[in-house]
Enzyme design. Structure first.
Site, PDB file in Angstrom:
ATOM      1  CB  CYS A 112      72.172 119.436  99.847  1.00  0.00           C
ATOM      2  SG  CYS A 112      70.845 120.370 100.612  1.00  0.00           S
ATOM      3  CG  HIS A 220      74.434 123.468  98.883  1.00  0.00           C
ATOM      4  ND1 HIS A 220      74.182 122.740  97.753  1.00  0.00           N
ATOM      5  CD2 HIS A 220      73.325 123.372  99.647  1.00  0.00           C
ATOM      6  CE1 HIS A 220      72.966 122.244  97.813  1.00  0.00           C
ATOM      7  NE2 HIS A 220      72.427 122.602  98.968  1.00  0.00           N
ATOM      8  CD  GLU A 222      77.206 122.903  95.943  1.00  0.00           C
ATOM      9  OE1 GLU A 222      77.509 122.321  96.994  1.00  0.00           O
ATOM     10  OE2 GLU A 222      76.146 123.528  95.801  1.00  0.00           O
TER      11      GLU A 222
END
Ligand SMILES: N[C@@H](CCC(=O)NCCCC(=O)O)C(=O)O
Length: 252
Positions: A112, A220, A222
């Protein structure tokens, strides 16, 4: 072999009446659980930090997202306070680490804000408030108190045939989340565009002729790295690249 170490540059945050160097826990958890590496948080220093002092001691670089924006002066754009909030200390720490990790072939995963830093570090530019452009969807973080809702998987990206990340995620449509106001405008010369959103927003890049794993994504992975297959696959690929680098650096 001991678990390899991955540097994560911190943000500057202000709360409880003082200044903190902070990384959101989702990056720490994904590094540990999905990439199976040891995260090492790097303080954000406005005077910068010799990147080799850090990179001599780690086997990978994970550049996280953040609600702050890369300072427009770093890519020759007009500085408007409306393009903030800014984090110059994060910029001063992160961009040199990105450049030097690429030079040294140290595995890099940029997420990001991280892909935006990667692009600026290599000479590209950013567009801001992209949702105001004709034909561009609203990619901003959904305003909802539940972070699982804000980070919900809610858009497709189209991964290019033959791209670097297609090795890990496959080519074609992959569902991801989206929490950004800015995006790559002019891609840096050394970046290969790897994925686009349906509205043409650049969603992933890799570094051309990189010595190792060097990938940036606008979404994202993660956040759902333990449960979402494409998210996990990307972190596992990063972790494998880090382990390979560590093994070559210190053959047993
Ligand atoms: N500020 C940039 C990058 C966006 C980004 O990294 N978003 C993460 C959101 C962090 C949070 O609020 O949980 C942009 O807006 O494009």
């Amino acid at each position: 072999m001991p678990r390899p170490i991955v540097a994560i540059p911190a943000d500057i945050r202000q709360f409880d009446g003082t200044t903190w160097h902070a990384v959101q826990t989702q990056y720490v958890k994904a590094a540990i659980k999905a990439a199976e590496v040891v995260p090492l948080l790097v303080p954000a220093l406005e005077d910068g930090i010799d990147p080799d002092v850090i990179l001599d001691r780690v086997d990978g670089l994970l550049v996280s997202g953040s609600a702050t924006n890369v300072h427009p002066s770093l890519y020759g754009a007009e500085v408007r306070e409306s393009d903030g909030p800014f984090d110059p200390a994060r910029d001063a720490t992160s961009l040199p680490l990105i450049r030097r990790a690429i030079d040294r072939g140290i595995p890099l995963l940029a997420i990001c804000r991280g892909i935006q830093e990667l692009n600026v570090a290599l000479g590209g530019t950013l567009a801001t408030e992209i949702h105001e452009q004709p034909g561009i969807e609203d990619h901003r973080k959904p305003q909802h108190p539940d972070r699982d809702v804000a980070y919900a998987i809610r858009q497709d990206v189209i991964i290019a045939e033959g791209s670097c990340i297609a090795r890990y995620l496959g080519a074609g449509r992959v569902p991801v989340n989206s929490l950004h106001r800015q995006a790559i405008s002019k891609a840096a010369p050394r970046l290969q565009v790897e994925a686009l959103a349906d509205d043409g927003t650049i969603e992933a890049v890799s570094v051309i002729d990189a010595k190792g794993f060097a990938v940036g994504v606008q979404w994202h992975p993660e956040y759902w790295a333990e449960t979402d297959a494409p998210s996990r696959a990307l972190f596992e690929a990063f972790g494998d690249a880090v382990r390979d680098f560590a093994a070559r650096r210190s053959p047993s």
